[in-house]
Design a protein around this motif. Sequence first.
Motif, PDB file in Angstrom:
ATOM      1  N   PHE A   3      37.520 -32.670 -48.204  1.00 45.52           N
ATOM      2  CA  PHE A   3      38.212 -32.196 -49.394  1.00 45.52           C
ATOM      3  C   PHE A   3      37.742 -30.775 -49.703  1.00 45.52           C
ATOM      4  CE2 PHE A   3      37.460 -36.751 -49.702  1.00 45.52           C
ATOM      5  CZ  PHE A   3      38.732 -37.246 -49.919  1.00 45.52           C
ATOM      6  N   THR A   4      38.557 -30.090 -50.472  1.00 38.02           N
ATOM      7  CA  THR A   4      38.224 -28.750 -50.943  1.00 38.02           C
ATOM      8  C   THR A   4      38.160 -28.766 -52.458  1.00 38.02           C
ATOM      9  OG1 THR A   4      39.311 -27.721 -49.041  1.00 38.02           O
ATOM     10  CG2 THR A   4      38.930 -26.340 -50.964  1.00 38.02           C
ATOM     11  N   GLY A   5      37.138 -28.144 -53.018  1.00 39.24           N
ATOM     12  CA  GLY A   5      37.000 -28.144 -54.465  1.00 39.24           C
ATOM     13  C   GLY A   5      36.102 -27.021 -54.936  1.00 39.24           C
ATOM     14  N   ARG A   6      35.726 -27.094 -56.207  1.00 38.76           N
ATOM     15  CA  ARG A   6      34.870 -26.079 -56.813  1.00 38.76           C
ATOM     16  C   ARG A   6      33.782 -26.751 -57.644  1.00 38.76           C
ATOM     17  NH1 ARG A   6      36.318 -20.936 -56.170  1.00 38.76           N
ATOM     18  NH2 ARG A   6      38.458 -20.462 -55.549  1.00 38.76           N
ATOM     19  N   PHE A   7      32.712 -25.982 -57.824  1.00 38.54           N
ATOM     20  CA  PHE A   7      31.599 -26.457 -58.632  1.00 38.54           C
ATOM     21  C   PHE A   7      31.873 -26.174 -60.103  1.00 38.54           C
ATOM     22  CE2 PHE A   7      29.723 -25.752 -54.458  1.00 38.54           C
ATOM     23  CZ  PHE A   7      28.988 -26.915 -54.281  1.00 38.54           C
ATOM     24  N   GLU A   8      31.459 -27.110 -60.944  1.00 40.98           N
ATOM     25  CA  GLU A   8      31.591 -26.963 -62.392  1.00 40.98           C
ATOM     26  C   GLU A   8      30.286 -27.376 -63.047  1.00 40.98           C
ATOM     27  OE1 GLU A   8      34.858 -29.195 -63.885  1.00 40.98           O
ATOM     28  OE2 GLU A   8      36.388 -27.981 -62.870  1.00 40.98           O
ATOM     29  N   ALA A   9      29.973 -26.729 -64.159  1.00 40.25           N
ATOM     30  CA  ALA A   9      28.766 -27.067 -64.896  1.00 40.25           C
ATOM     31  C   ALA A   9      28.938 -28.429 -65.565  1.00 40.25           C
ATOM     32  CB  ALA A   9      28.469 -26.000 -65.945  1.00 40.25           C
ATOM     33  N   THR A  10      27.873 -29.196 -65.609  1.00 37.79           N
ATOM     34  CA  THR A  10      27.933 -30.480 -66.306  1.00 37.79           C
ATOM     35  C   THR A  10      28.078 -30.274 -67.809  1.00 37.79           C
ATOM     36  OG1 THR A  10      25.512 -30.539 -66.380  1.00 37.79           O
ATOM     37  CG2 THR A  10      26.590 -31.657 -64.542  1.00 37.79           C
ATOM     38  N   GLN A  11      27.548 -29.152 -68.320  1.00 34.48           N
ATOM     39  CA  GLN A  11      27.699 -28.790 -69.727  1.00 34.48           C
ATOM     40  C   GLN A  11      27.956 -27.296 -69.820  1.00 34.48           C
ATOM     41  OE1 GLN A  11      23.824 -30.475 -71.097  1.00 34.48           O
ATOM     42  NE2 GLN A  11      25.048 -31.559 -72.597  1.00 34.48           N
ATOM     43  N   SER A  12      28.891 -26.928 -70.669  1.00 34.06           N
ATOM     44  CA  SER A  12      29.216 -25.523 -70.886  1.00 34.06           C
ATOM     45  C   SER A  12      29.534 -25.327 -72.367  1.00 34.06           C
ATOM     46  CB  SER A  12      30.416 -25.107 -70.028  1.00 34.06           C
ATOM     47  OG  SER A  12      30.763 -23.763 -70.262  1.00 34.06           O
ATOM     48  N   VAL A  13      28.843 -24.368 -72.995  1.00 28.43           N
ATOM     49  CA  VAL A  13      28.958 -24.179 -74.442  1.00 28.43           C
ATOM     50  C   VAL A  13      29.214 -22.712 -74.747  1.00 28.43           C
ATOM     51  CG1 VAL A  13      27.818 -24.414 -76.685  1.00 28.43           C
ATOM     52  CG2 VAL A  13      27.424 -26.114 -74.900  1.00 28.43           C
ATOM     53  N   GLU A  14      30.180 -22.464 -75.622  1.00 27.99           N
ATOM     54  CA  GLU A  14      30.374 -21.131 -76.186  1.00 27.99           C
ATOM     55  C   GLU A  14      29.548 -21.044 -77.465  1.00 27.99           C
ATOM     56  OE1 GLU A  14      34.576 -20.809 -76.748  1.00 27.99           O
ATOM     57  OE2 GLU A  14      34.901 -19.950 -74.753  1.00 27.99           O
ATOM     58  N   VAL A  15      28.631 -20.108 -77.503  1.00 24.84           N
ATOM     59  CA  VAL A  15      27.712 -19.991 -78.643  1.00 24.84           C
ATOM     60  C   VAL A  15      28.389 -19.166 -79.730  1.00 24.84           C
ATOM     61  CG1 VAL A  15      25.442 -19.200 -79.404  1.00 24.84           C
ATOM     62  CG2 VAL A  15      25.729 -20.172 -77.105  1.00 24.84           C
ATOM     63  N   ASP A  35      40.335 -32.752 -55.645  1.00 28.02           N
ATOM     64  CA  ASP A  35      41.498 -33.643 -55.741  1.00 28.02           C
ATOM     65  C   ASP A  35      41.628 -34.439 -54.453  1.00 28.02           C
ATOM     66  OD1 ASP A  35      42.182 -32.758 -58.266  1.00 28.02           O
ATOM     67  OD2 ASP A  35      43.428 -31.128 -57.504  1.00 28.02           O
ATOM     68  N   GLY A  36      41.911 -35.718 -54.602  1.00 26.33           N
ATOM     69  CA  GLY A  36      42.152 -36.587 -53.462  1.00 26.33           C
ATOM     70  C   GLY A  36      43.573 -37.122 -53.500  1.00 26.33           C
ATOM     71  N   SER A  37      44.136 -37.370 -52.334  1.00 20.25           N
ATOM     72  CA  SER A  37      45.506 -37.871 -52.265  1.00 20.25           C
ATOM     73  C   SER A  37      45.566 -39.331 -52.695  1.00 20.25           C
ATOM     74  CB  SER A  37      46.054 -37.731 -50.851  1.00 20.25           C
ATOM     75  OG  SER A  37      45.336 -38.578 -49.960  1.00 20.25           O
ATOM     76  N   GLU A  38      46.766 -39.771 -52.976  1.00 19.52           N
ATOM     77  CA  GLU A  38      46.952 -41.175 -53.349  1.00 19.52           C
ATOM     78  C   GLU A  38      46.606 -42.093 -52.179  1.00 19.52           C
ATOM     79  OE1 GLU A  38      50.516 -44.085 -55.071  1.00 19.52           O
ATOM     80  OE2 GLU A  38      50.780 -41.910 -55.016  1.00 19.52           O
ATOM     81  N   ALA A  39      46.855 -41.637 -50.951  1.00 16.44           N
ATOM     82  CA  ALA A  39      46.512 -42.444 -49.774  1.00 16.44           C
ATOM     83  C   ALA A  39      45.010 -42.675 -49.682  1.00 16.44           C
ATOM     84  CB  ALA A  39      47.031 -41.766 -48.504  1.00 16.44           C
ATOM     85  N   VAL A  40      44.227 -41.628 -49.975  1.00 19.22           N
ATOM     86  CA  VAL A  40      42.769 -41.775 -49.971  1.00 19.22           C
ATOM     87  C   VAL A  40      42.325 -42.744 -51.046  1.00 19.22           C
ATOM     88  CG1 VAL A  40      40.607 -40.540 -50.389  1.00 19.22           C
ATOM     89  CG2 VAL A  40      42.363 -39.518 -48.948  1.00 19.22           C
ATOM     90  N   LEU A  41      42.919 -42.622 -52.228  1.00 15.10           N
ATOM     91  CA  LEU A  41      42.581 -43.536 -53.314  1.00 15.10           C
ATOM     92  C   LEU A  41      42.877 -44.978 -52.929  1.00 15.10           C
ATOM     93  CD1 LEU A  41      41.761 -44.090 -56.278  1.00 15.10           C
ATOM     94  CD2 LEU A  41      44.150 -43.679 -56.901  1.00 15.10           C
ATOM     95  N   LEU A  42      44.050 -45.218 -52.328  1.00 14.21           N
ATOM     96  CA  LEU A  42      44.406 -46.577 -51.920  1.00 14.21           C
ATOM     97  C   LEU A  42      43.430 -47.109 -50.873  1.00 14.21           C
ATOM     98  CD1 LEU A  42      48.294 -46.255 -51.700  1.00 14.21           C
ATOM     99  CD2 LEU A  42      46.969 -47.502 -53.421  1.00 14.21           C
ATOM    100  N   LYS A  43      43.034 -46.253 -49.930  1.00 20.13           N
ATOM    101  CA  LYS A  43      42.107 -46.700 -48.888  1.00 20.13           C
ATOM    102  C   LYS A  43      40.781 -47.127 -49.480  1.00 20.13           C
ATOM    103  CE  LYS A  43      40.143 -43.671 -46.195  1.00 20.13           C
ATOM    104  NZ  LYS A  43      39.915 -42.687 -45.119  1.00 20.13           N
ATOM    105  N   TYR A  44      40.253 -46.326 -50.400  1.00 22.60           N
ATOM    106  CA  TYR A  44      38.959 -46.662 -50.987  1.00 22.60           C
ATOM    107  C   TYR A  44      39.053 -47.895 -51.883  1.00 22.60           C
ATOM    108  CZ  TYR A  44      37.083 -42.272 -49.266  1.00 22.60           C
ATOM    109  OH  TYR A  44      36.659 -41.256 -48.464  1.00 22.60           O
ATOM    110  N   GLN A  45      40.180 -48.028 -52.575  1.00 18.54           N
ATOM    111  CA  GLN A  45      40.327 -49.216 -53.425  1.00 18.54           C
ATOM    112  C   GLN A  45      40.460 -50.485 -52.587  1.00 18.54           C
ATOM    113  OE1 GLN A  45      42.331 -47.552 -57.556  1.00 18.54           O
ATOM    114  NE2 GLN A  45      43.644 -48.478 -56.033  1.00 18.54           N
TER     115      GLN A  45
END
Length: 398
Positions: free
Chosen positions: A50-62, A213-223
């Motif tokens: 899969f391809t994705g991006r990193f995100e902070a677990t917490q992000s606050v505007e002060v 993001d994962g496809s619906e086919a991947v979701l079905l396989k894992y489920q």
Amino acid sequence: MRTVKIVAASALMAAVLYGCSQPSEAQAPPAPQVTVSTPLMQTIQDWDEFTGRFEATQSVEVRARVGGYIQAVHFRDGQFVRRGQLLFTLDPRPAQAALAAARAQLAQAQAQLNLAQTEFTRAETLLASQAVSQAEFDTRRGAVQQAEAAVAAANAAVRARQLDVEFTRVTAPISGRVSDRRVDAGNLVGGGSSAADVLTTVVSSAPIHFVFDGSEAVLLKYQRQARTGAAPIQVRLQDESGFSRSGTLDFTDNAVDTASGVIRLRAVIPNADGFLKPGMFGQARLAGAGTYRAMLVPDAAIATDQARRVVYVVANDGSVAPRAVQLGPLVDGLRVIRGGIRETDRVIINGLQRVQQPGVKVQARNGRIQPVAQQAQTPVTTAAPASTATFANSVSGD
């Protein structure tokens, strides 16, 4: 004499023809040499990438919770800050003055309460001797209750003004990496609402989320495999060839996007050194199934025959025959063959270009298929061109 000449001429022609035919037989090309090997048998595991991006677990505007003038900034841009650490100080004098006024109102309300209580006590004594009416007594009792309410309101106002004084000290709401300051000392900022001025931002650094993001086919396989919970995941950055970081899948969204047919997934990746930053691009792989034994051959041994993928197999008599194969993923630089050949088949792994057509006989030399070690690449930074460097130096004033 004529007969002798005819015999001599015939012998000479025969010798010439014999001399011409012998080199022709000597020029017959030998059978081409190729290298063959049986498929490498190895226990592997399929991965979904899969391809994705990193995100902070917490992000606050002060933002400031009260308005006022910025008096001082107490951090360096990009510094790591702890929760509760002082970031900005607003001029506290207006809030302190408001607090003093609220305390004065509290004192006034307390004096009114004391007077009302005294008058109510006197009215109780006089009521026993029938010196005051019941109406006068009820009035005195109501005055006490009103004074008590006024004291409670004054106390609440004091607490509110105390909070305003505390809010002149803007502290870090979470631990993490702070951005640059958006305002300098001496500026007037608004506060107390979501529309207030943003002073800076703070993002947590460890751990960090990887969202994809994962496809619906991947979701079905894992489920269908009943795979839920903290599934292992591996991630690599865009300048790396190997998956150097590991984490766990901790979240799957509750609905599939009807527009794109994908579902959002999230993994937690340790980031103790703070190297990973929110917004970075990465590629992840998630174990698609359990391990199994598979046949592997070099990718160069696979040819294309119209719409088919084939490998060439050498028989015991040296003849070559194509075999249509079903391909799997690349593992350690080798291609997984899901079907079409047997473990004992001798596949051409080198010299395939010498095979002109199926059925030709070759000289097979035994070889060996070995995995290709994947080395992590170290990022290399190249120097900027001289013209660019000169321009940058002129802008910076160096």
